[in-house]
Design a protein around this motif. Structure first.
Motif, PDB file in Angstrom:
ATOM      1  N   LEU A   7     111.645  29.506  24.171  1.00  0.00           N
ATOM      2  CA  LEU A   7     110.381  29.491  23.435  1.00  0.00           C
ATOM      3  C   LEU A   7     110.471  28.641  22.176  1.00  0.00           C
ATOM      4  N   VAL A   8     111.610  28.699  21.475  1.00  0.00           N
ATOM      5  CA  VAL A   8     111.764  27.947  20.231  1.00  0.00           C
ATOM      6  C   VAL A   8     111.782  26.449  20.502  1.00  0.00           C
ATOM      7  N   ILE A   9     112.298  26.056  21.663  1.00  0.00           N
ATOM      8  CA  ILE A   9     112.383  24.635  21.993  1.00  0.00           C
ATOM      9  C   ILE A   9     111.076  24.108  22.558  1.00  0.00           C
ATOM     10  N   SER A  10     110.502  24.833  23.512  1.00  0.00           N
ATOM     11  CA  SER A  10     109.335  24.300  24.227  1.00  0.00           C
ATOM     12  C   SER A  10     107.999  24.894  23.805  1.00  0.00           C
ATOM     13  N   GLY A  11     108.011  25.836  22.864  1.00  0.00           N
ATOM     14  CA  GLY A  11     106.775  26.509  22.484  1.00  0.00           C
ATOM     15  C   GLY A  11     105.703  25.594  21.942  1.00  0.00           C
ATOM     16  N   ALA A  12     106.109  24.538  21.222  1.00  0.00           N
ATOM     17  CA  ALA A  12     105.127  23.602  20.655  1.00  0.00           C
ATOM     18  C   ALA A  12     105.798  22.281  20.321  1.00  0.00           C
ATOM     19  N   LEU A  13     106.376  21.628  21.323  1.00  0.00           N
ATOM     20  CA  LEU A  13     106.995  20.324  21.094  1.00  0.00           C
ATOM     21  C   LEU A  13     105.950  19.282  20.711  1.00  0.00           C
ATOM     22  N   ALA A  14     104.823  19.330  21.371  1.00  0.00           N
ATOM     23  CA  ALA A  14     103.718  18.423  21.066  1.00  0.00           C
ATOM     24  C   ALA A  14     102.450  19.253  21.057  1.00  0.00           C
ATOM     25  N   CYS A  15     101.616  19.063  20.050  1.00  0.00           N
ATOM     26  CA  CYS A  15     100.411  19.876  19.950  1.00  0.00           C
ATOM     27  C   CYS A  15      99.371  19.165  19.101  1.00  0.00           C
ATOM     28  N   GLY A  16      98.166  19.706  19.093  1.00  0.00           N
ATOM     29  CA  GLY A  16      97.093  19.140  18.301  1.00  0.00           C
ATOM     30  C   GLY A  16      97.259  19.423  16.823  1.00  0.00           C
ATOM     31  N   GLU A  17      96.407  18.797  16.040  1.00  0.00           N
ATOM     32  CA  GLU A  17      96.506  18.921  14.581  1.00  0.00           C
ATOM     33  C   GLU A  17      96.383  20.367  14.119  1.00  0.00           C
ATOM     34  N   GLY A  18      95.530  21.140  14.793  1.00  0.00           N
ATOM     35  CA  GLY A  18      95.337  22.520  14.387  1.00  0.00           C
ATOM     36  C   GLY A  18      96.552  23.395  14.600  1.00  0.00           C
ATOM     37  N   SER A  19      97.462  22.972  15.464  1.00  0.00           N
ATOM     38  CA  SER A  19      98.665  23.747  15.756  1.00  0.00           C
ATOM     39  C   SER A  19      99.902  23.194  15.053  1.00  0.00           C
ATOM     40  N   GLU A  20      99.719  22.235  14.182  1.00  0.00           N
ATOM     41  CA  GLU A  20     100.853  21.612  13.498  1.00  0.00           C
ATOM     42  C   GLU A  20     101.712  22.609  12.733  1.00  0.00           C
ATOM     43  N   PRO A  21     101.141  23.631  12.054  1.00  0.00           N
ATOM     44  CA  PRO A  21     101.997  24.608  11.367  1.00  0.00           C
ATOM     45  C   PRO A  21     102.962  25.325  12.311  1.00  0.00           C
ATOM     46  N   VAL A  22     102.509  25.605  13.525  1.00  0.00           N
ATOM     47  CA  VAL A  22     103.377  26.253  14.505  1.00  0.00           C
ATOM     48  C   VAL A  22     104.493  25.306  14.919  1.00  0.00           C
ATOM     49  N   ARG A  23     104.154  24.050  15.182  1.00  0.00           N
ATOM     50  CA  ARG A  23     105.165  23.065  15.562  1.00  0.00           C
ATOM     51  C   ARG A  23     106.219  22.929  14.466  1.00  0.00           C
ATOM     52  N   GLN A  24     105.777  22.872  13.213  1.00  0.00           N
ATOM     53  CA  GLN A  24     106.702  22.730  12.093  1.00  0.00           C
ATOM     54  C   GLN A  24     107.610  23.945  11.950  1.00  0.00           C
ATOM     55  N   GLU A  25     107.074  25.131  12.225  1.00  0.00           N
ATOM     56  CA  GLU A  25     107.889  26.343  12.160  1.00  0.00           C
ATOM     57  C   GLU A  25     108.998  26.313  13.207  1.00  0.00           C
ATOM     58  N   LEU A  26     108.673  25.844  14.408  1.00  0.00           N
ATOM     59  CA  LEU A  26     109.691  25.758  15.457  1.00  0.00           C
ATOM     60  C   LEU A  26     110.711  24.665  15.147  1.00  0.00           C
ATOM     61  N   VAL A  27     110.268  23.574  14.527  1.00  0.00           N
ATOM     62  CA  VAL A  27     111.206  22.535  14.083  1.00  0.00           C
ATOM     63  C   VAL A  27     112.183  23.136  13.072  1.00  0.00           C
ATOM     64  N   ARG A  28     111.650  23.947  12.145  1.00  0.00           N
ATOM     65  CA  ARG A  28     112.502  24.575  11.128  1.00  0.00           C
ATOM     66  C   ARG A  28     113.542  25.488  11.779  1.00  0.00           C
ATOM     67  N   LEU A  29     113.133  26.260  12.776  1.00  0.00           N
ATOM     68  CA  LEU A  29     114.060  27.164  13.447  1.00  0.00           C
ATOM     69  C   LEU A  29     115.130  26.397  14.209  1.00  0.00           C
ATOM     70  N   ARG A  30     114.757  25.285  14.821  1.00  0.00           N
ATOM     71  CA  ARG A  30     115.756  24.475  15.536  1.00  0.00           C
ATOM     72  C   ARG A  30     116.759  23.872  14.555  1.00  0.00           C
ATOM     73  N   LYS A  31     116.272  23.446  13.392  1.00  0.00           N
ATOM     74  CA  LYS A  31     117.181  22.915  12.374  1.00  0.00           C
ATOM     75  C   LYS A  31     118.113  24.002  11.859  1.00  0.00           C
ATOM     76  N   GLU A  32     117.608  25.222  11.758  1.00  0.00           N
ATOM     77  CA  GLU A  32     118.449  26.343  11.330  1.00  0.00           C
ATOM     78  C   GLU A  32     119.598  26.574  12.313  1.00  0.00           C
ATOM     79  N   THR A  33     119.308  26.409  13.591  1.00  0.00           N
ATOM     80  CA  THR A  33     120.349  26.591  14.599  1.00  0.00           C
ATOM     81  C   THR A  33     121.439  25.535  14.457  1.00  0.00           C
TER      82      THR A  33
END
Length: 218
Positions: A104-130
């Motif tokens: 879910l952390v990898i594929s949950g929002a790899l690419a998304c619309g502008e309205g979902s950008e906060p979700v994409r950024q949150e998943l990017v942050r979690l991947r960087k944490e890993t």
């Protein structure tokens, strides 16, 4: 939901069902009608109990990390860096037994619309944490002599997470458990060994013995 009225559903069970939808469909692919139908509630109840769709996703993401992905955090308690990585590979592959969905952390929002950008950024942050968690663990292993003194820990951390990301894509593409195990075993052949007087790697698992029969005799 009227004020003071008790909820007529189990919030934990509803979150688990929402998690399944997000895990299978991704953030943008999961529609509110699909979520409410899976959770067994209506839209007003969803908003009252969990907030909007983005807030619901964050709650299910916490549940995912504390539940299906808990193996990731448990593995960091292993005594050696190699055991940490092997436990994570094994845990990820076991996680797919309930249905190949990837991560879910990898594929949950790899690419998304502008309205979902906060979700994409949150998943990017979690991947960087890993990646950072792997790097920190490898740096400690290097200080302890568990890894060679010249180990490039940032690159090793990115290598391991890249393999994990690839396994997630393969799992979502219905790769079998055995196929993913062979990929993980192949990745571990690149593991750097400290000079402890016995430079030979641990005995390979049964799945890779056949391949070694045609290699060298060391």
């Amino acid at each position: 939901m009227p004020s003071g009225r008790a909820r007529q559903f189990d919030t934990d069970e509803a979150l688990d069902r929402a998690l399944e939808v997000f895990w299978n469909r991704g953030y943008e692919g999961a529609t509110l009608p699909e979520l409410t139908r899976a959770m067994g509630i209506n839209k007003p109840s969803l908003y009252a109990a969990f907030g909007n769709k983005e807030q619901l996703f964050h709650k299910t993401l916490d549940r995912y990390r504390d539940g299906p992905q808990a193996f990731l955090f448990e593995a960091f308690g292993k005594p050696t860096a190699r055991e940490v990585v092997e436990a994570i590979f094994s845990g990820f592959i076991r996680m797919q037994r309930g249905g190949s969905r990837g991560c879910l952390v990898i594929s949950g929002a790899l690419a998304c619309g502008e309205g979902s950008e906060p979700v994409r950024q949150e998943l990017v942050r979690l991947r960087k944490e890993t990646v950072a968690a792997f790097q920190s663990r490898f740096e400690r292993a290097k200080r302890d002599g568990d890894l060679p003194a010249d180990t490039d820990c940032p690159t090793l951390a990115r290598f391991i997470t890249t393999v994990l990301n690839g396994l997630a894509v393969q799992a979502a593409s219905e790769a079998t458990e055995e196929e993913m195990k062979l990929v993980a075993e192949l990745a571990m052949r690149a593991w750097p060994y400290a000079d402890t007087g016995d430079a030979r790697p641990p005995k390979r698992s049964r799945g890779s013995k056949k391949a070694s029969q045609h290699g060298d005799d060391q």
